[in-house]
Design an enzyme around this catalytic site. Structure first.
Site, mmCIF file in Angstrom:
data_model
loop_
_atom_site.group_PDB
_atom_site.id
_atom_site.type_symbol
_atom_site.label_atom_id
_atom_site.label_comp_id
_atom_site.label_asym_id
_atom_site.label_seq_id
_atom_site.Cartn_x
_atom_site.Cartn_y
_atom_site.Cartn_z
ATOM 1 N N CYS A 123 -9.909 -8.792 117.757
ATOM 2 C CA CYS A 123 -10.944 -9.292 116.824
ATOM 3 C C CYS A 123 -11.772 -8.130 116.268
ATOM 4 O O CYS A 123 -12.174 -8.141 115.108
ATOM 5 C CB CYS A 123 -11.857 -10.298 117.511
ATOM 6 N N CYS A 231 -16.131 -15.559 118.152
ATOM 7 C CA CYS A 231 -15.389 -14.298 118.147
ATOM 8 C C CYS A 231 -16.243 -13.084 117.840
ATOM 9 O O CYS A 231 -15.752 -11.987 117.859
ATOM 10 C CB CYS A 231 -14.229 -14.341 117.165
HETATM 11 S S1 SF4 Z 1 -8.512 -14.459 116.041
HETATM 12 FE FE1 SF4 Z 1 -9.016 -12.415 116.804
HETATM 13 S S2 SF4 Z 1 -7.539 -12.128 118.472
HETATM 14 FE FE2 SF4 Z 1 -6.697 -13.736 117.232
HETATM 15 S S3 SF4 Z 1 -5.286 -12.664 115.783
HETATM 16 FE FE3 SF4 Z 1 -7.330 -12.955 114.775
HETATM 17 S S4 SF4 Z 1 -8.370 -11.066 115.124
HETATM 18 FE FE4 SF4 Z 1 -6.687 -11.137 116.629
#
Ligand code: SF4
Length: 247
Positions: A123, A231
């Site tokens: 993230c 997130c």
């Molecule tokens: S939600 Fe976060 S962990 Fe999942 S693919 Fe997107 S950026 Fe990566």
């Protein structure tokens, strides 16, 4: 299969007042931050409502989104749909290629499922760093956060300040899910086809699933984790210890 509009659109008491208040807040935000305010759109239902209001009332607020490289095709299809419907282009902020390549090479394509730390690292690369660039030259941003979305968002204010001191407007704070879909249905607002398939909250493809009847609004986000469904995009430093970092 019923559509999201058939399932959720409902005119409820106070909608007209909430709508007028939202437009006023958007206009006030634009006036206070000329040329420096942006709707950070996730392309979800709430942000499509805000896009519609900004376009319909010709409010000078830019539109930008995080193109994480992991979005569903249905989500990306909204970018040309917005251009066609409203004549507005959405700025796209993608992660640094070297960072994503290095992360995948080191930890694997599905590392976000291996641990909370790796999920947060993903993230950070795909969302947080691009968000910092998206906001770099802005003094204010607009989000589609609603109090009803989750316990962590139950006290979202109409106007806030982020950790960098920017104004953060949440003009849909008091809207209900019925309001969102009533507005979409009444105004022919384009929306993500995944909403028809029981995805109320939509993030990256590997990290989002449909929810079942009775499940929480954000239950389909990082469903394999026990922690809260945030997130980092909307978590302040003061609260990060108690909340995971959400599109
Ligand atoms: S939600 Fe976060 S962990 Fe999942 S693919 Fe997107 S950026 Fe990566």
């Amino acid at each position: 299969m019923s559509t999201a509009i058939e399932r959720h659109a409902r005119a409820t008491a106070g909608y007209d007042q909430r709508l007028a208040q939202t437009v006023l807040l958007l206009q006030q935000g634009a006036a206070a931050h000329p040329g420096r305010i942006v709707l950070a759109t996730s392309l979800g239902a709430e942000d499509m409502v805000l896009t519609d209001l900004i376009a319909r009332h010709q409010i000078p607020i830019a539109l930008a989104t995080l193109d994480t490289g992991k979005l569903h095709a249905e989500t990306l299809a909204l970018l040309p749909a917005i251009e066609t419907r409203y004549g507005i282009s959405v700025e796209r902020f993608a992660p640094r290629t070297e960072a994503t390549l290095h992360f995948v090479k080191s930890h694997g394509e599905m590392a976000m499922r291996d641990s909370v730390d790796l999920r947060k690292a993903c993230c950070n690369i795909r969302k947080m760093e691009p968000l910092a660039r998206l906001l770099a030259d802005r003094s204010a941003w607009v989000t589609g956060l609603r109090r009803e979305q989750s316990g962590a968002r139950a006290e979202v204010p109409f106007e806030d300040t982020d950790d960098a001191g920017r104004a953060k407007f949440n003009p849909l704070a008091e809207w209900t899910w019925h309001d969102v879909w009533h507005h979409i249905a009444s105004n022919g607002v384009p929306y993500n086809a995944l909403h028809d398939r029981f995805f109320p909250s939509i993030g990256c493809e590997p990290c989002t699933r449909a929810v079942s009847l009775g499940e929480d609004f954000r239950a389909g986000r990082w469903w394999w984790e026990q922690s809260s469904k945030e997130c980092g995009l909307h978590v302040s430093a003061a609260t990060e210890s108690s909340q995971e970092i959400s599109r």
